[in-house]
Design an enzyme around this catalytic site. Sequence first.
Site, PDB file in Angstrom:
ATOM      1  N   ASP A 256      54.333  36.125  32.529  1.00  0.00           N
ATOM      2  CA  ASP A 256      54.026  37.229  33.433  1.00  0.00           C
ATOM      3  C   ASP A 256      55.294  37.788  34.075  1.00  0.00           C
ATOM      4  O   ASP A 256      56.135  37.024  34.566  1.00  0.00           O
ATOM      5  CB  ASP A 256      53.106  36.755  34.561  1.00  0.00           C
ATOM      6  N   HIS A 258      54.711  40.983  35.953  1.00  0.00           N
ATOM      7  CA  HIS A 258      53.967  41.543  37.083  1.00  0.00           C
ATOM      8  C   HIS A 258      54.715  42.591  37.911  1.00  0.00           C
ATOM      9  O   HIS A 258      54.849  42.477  39.123  1.00  0.00           O
ATOM     10  CB  HIS A 258      53.527  40.414  38.007  1.00  0.00           C
ATOM     11  N   ASP A 285      50.299  40.368  31.299  1.00  0.00           N
ATOM     12  CA  ASP A 285      50.506  40.614  32.727  1.00  0.00           C
ATOM     13  C   ASP A 285      51.862  41.258  32.999  1.00  0.00           C
ATOM     14  O   ASP A 285      52.691  40.753  33.760  1.00  0.00           O
ATOM     15  CB  ASP A 285      50.327  39.330  33.540  1.00  0.00           C
ATOM     16  N   ASP A 288      50.753  45.302  37.646  1.00  0.00           N
ATOM     17  CA  ASP A 288      50.040  44.880  38.863  1.00  0.00           C
ATOM     18  C   ASP A 288      50.915  43.993  39.751  1.00  0.00           C
ATOM     19  O   ASP A 288      51.873  43.379  39.313  1.00  0.00           O
ATOM     20  CB  ASP A 288      48.736  44.138  38.544  1.00  0.00           C
ATOM     21  N   ARG A 289      50.529  43.959  41.024  1.00  0.00           N
ATOM     22  CA  ARG A 289      51.179  43.182  42.081  1.00  0.00           C
ATOM     23  C   ARG A 289      52.557  43.740  42.415  1.00  0.00           C
ATOM     24  O   ARG A 289      52.756  44.311  43.461  1.00  0.00           O
ATOM     25  CB  ARG A 289      51.238  41.686  41.731  1.00  0.00           C
ATOM     26  N   ASN A 317      45.204  39.235  31.363  1.00  0.00           N
ATOM     27  CA  ASN A 317      44.005  39.583  32.115  1.00  0.00           C
ATOM     28  C   ASN A 317      44.242  40.762  33.061  1.00  0.00           C
ATOM     29  O   ASN A 317      43.287  41.391  33.527  1.00  0.00           O
ATOM     30  CB  ASN A 317      43.486  38.380  32.905  1.00  0.00           C
ATOM     31  N   HIS A 318      45.518  41.111  33.325  1.00  0.00           N
ATOM     32  CA  HIS A 318      45.802  42.255  34.192  1.00  0.00           C
ATOM     33  C   HIS A 318      45.967  43.560  33.417  1.00  0.00           C
ATOM     34  O   HIS A 318      46.144  44.604  34.050  1.00  0.00           O
ATOM     35  CB  HIS A 318      47.051  41.989  35.037  1.00  0.00           C
ATOM     36  N   HIS A 366      47.786  34.517  26.403  1.00  0.00           N
ATOM     37  CA  HIS A 366      48.040  34.641  27.834  1.00  0.00           C
ATOM     38  C   HIS A 366      47.366  33.544  28.650  1.00  0.00           C
ATOM     39  O   HIS A 366      47.994  32.902  29.489  1.00  0.00           O
ATOM     40  CB  HIS A 366      47.581  36.003  28.356  1.00  0.00           C
ATOM     41  N   ARG A 414      39.394  30.032  38.905  1.00  0.00           N
ATOM     42  CA  ARG A 414      39.427  31.481  39.137  1.00  0.00           C
ATOM     43  C   ARG A 414      38.029  32.088  39.167  1.00  0.00           C
ATOM     44  O   ARG A 414      37.865  33.249  39.538  1.00  0.00           O
ATOM     45  CB  ARG A 414      40.240  32.171  38.038  1.00  0.00           C
ATOM     46  N   HIS A 441      50.061  33.023  32.722  1.00  0.00           N
ATOM     47  CA  HIS A 441      48.876  33.150  33.565  1.00  0.00           C
ATOM     48  C   HIS A 441      48.947  32.398  34.891  1.00  0.00           C
ATOM     49  O   HIS A 441      48.136  32.653  35.764  1.00  0.00           O
ATOM     50  CB  HIS A 441      47.670  32.666  32.746  1.00  0.00           C
TER      51      HIS A 441
END
Length: 512
Positions: A256, A258, A285, A288-289, A317-318, A366, A414, A441
Site C-alpha cells: 500500500d 495510499h 491501495d 485514499d487516505r 480494496n481501496h 492484496h 475488518r 493490506h
Amino acid sequence: MTSFCANPPADEGIAPSRKVVTDEQRETAENLKNEANGYFKNAKYEDAIRLYTEAIEMNPFVPAYYCNRAIAYIRTEAHGYALMDADKALELDPNFAKAYYRRATANMAMLRFKDSFKDFRTVVKRVPKDAEARRKLAECEKIVRRMEFEKAIEFDEAGRSVVDQIDLTSMKVEDDYDGARLPTRSVTHDDGSTETVEYMDKSFLRDMIQRFKDQKMIHKRFAYQIILEAKRIFTECPSLVDVRIPQDATMTVCGDVHGQFYDFIHIFELNGYPTADHWYLFNGDFVDRGSFSLEIILTLFAYKWLNPTTIYLARGNHETNNMNKVYGFEGEVKAKFSNLMFKLFAETFNALPLAHVIQDKIFVVHGGLFSQDQVTLDDIRKINRFSQPPSEGLMCELLWSDPRPQPGRGPNKRGVGIEFGPDITEAFLKHNNLDVLVRSHEVKDEGYAVEHNGKCLTVFSAPNYCDRMDNKGAFLNVTPDAKYEWQQFSAVPHPTNVKAMQYASQFNSFGF
C-alpha cells in the site's frame, strides 16, 4: 509500536450475572484502563487493546472499557471487533451514547452507511448539544441520499461506458500552460491515411513527476489520455497475471502507498525507477487516505503506458467506489479535475488484475486467501472482475482477507473477508505448487511481516501511515530465481499545508 494484527475481543467465559467482582478487582481494572488510556494517547494501540482486554477480564461490567477498546480497534482498522465491543457496551447500558457513537463510526468505516446514520441519529437525540455528532449525522445522511440517488440512475447508465462522454479534441491546451506536454508523432494507417497521435516518453514522465513534487497538476487533456491508455491495457489483461522476470532483471514488490506521493517517489529514488531491467509490482491501495492519490495513480498509469512489461498493478480494496467516497480519492479527483474523471478512474479500477504469480512460485494478492478449500489459480483466472467487488466470494476475499496466527479460518477483524491460519496458507500453496504468499493490506511497524512459518509475507509501503503511525515502509526485491530480500525506508517530508484525509475532511475525526 507492535504490528496491527489485533486479537478478537476476549470471551470472558463467565456470565455477568454469575461473576462477582471484588473491590480489589474493580480497582485493578480501573488502573489497567487508565494505563491503557496512556498507551492510546501515544498511538500505542495494540498495547492499549491488551490492557483494555485485561481490564475487561477483571471487571466485565463497565461499558466504558468496551468503548475504549472499540476506538483502539478502529484505529487499527479492526472495525468488526469494534462493532462487537460497541454492541457489548450497549448490552450493559442501552443508554450509553458513546457506545452508539463508536458503533456508528465502525459501521461507517465498514461502509454500512444506513446503520451508521441510525446510530448517529440516536446520539444526537440523547446528546442534542453535541455539535460534532450533529455534523457527522448530516454528513452520513448526505452519503445515504447520494447513494440512493446514484442507485436510482444506475439503471439508465447500465452498459454505457464513461469513455463515450470524453472528447479529447475539445480539451485544448492553453498557450499559457507551462507544464509537461505529451509528444506527438505521425502514424500511417493500413488505408494510407495518416494521423497525429500523442504518446508517452521518459521526458514527459520526468517533467510530470517534478511538477507533482512542486504541487502542480498536469493539463486535464494529458491526464485523461493517461487514464484511457491505462484502461485499454488493463482491460486486455487476465484476472491473474503470470510474470516472468528476465534473467538480467529484478522485480520490486511494493505494498500500500495510499496517496503518500512523496514517500512513493522516494521508493524510486532509493531503489531505481522502472526500467527494462528493473520491474515493479504495486500490490493495491494506491489511493485514499493520503492526499496525493491522483499524483500517484497518474504516475503509475503513465509508466504502464510507457512500457507495460516493466510495471504491474493489482487491485486493492481501496480501488472501489464506496471506499473512495469515504476515504478521499473521489473528493480529491473532483477537487483537482471533475466527477467525470472520477467515473473514468472507477471504470479503470474495475479492469485492474486481481492477482499475480511471479516465476510460477510467488503468489501476490492484496488481501489474502479464501473461505473455501482447494481454490486453484484457474479459479482466480476465471473471475469476472469488471465490476465493483461483491461482499463475499473469491474476489471479495482476495481484496479483504487477513492472516491470523492460529490454525483454521474465522471472521475477519475488518468485518469483511476472512482470517486464515498457517494451515490454510500451507494447503493453498501446496495445492497450486507455489512457494510463498505475498500480500499487503495491513500496516506493520517495520514495513513488513513474515508469518505462517515463512509462507505468508506482508509488505506495506506507506511509512508514517496517515502522518501519525510512525511505522517504516518496506518493499521486496525479487530475483529471477525467486529469491527475495526486504528493504525498509522511512517517511520523507511532504508539504505541510496538505494533511492526510484532506479531501475527506468530514471524516477526519471518525478515527479512520
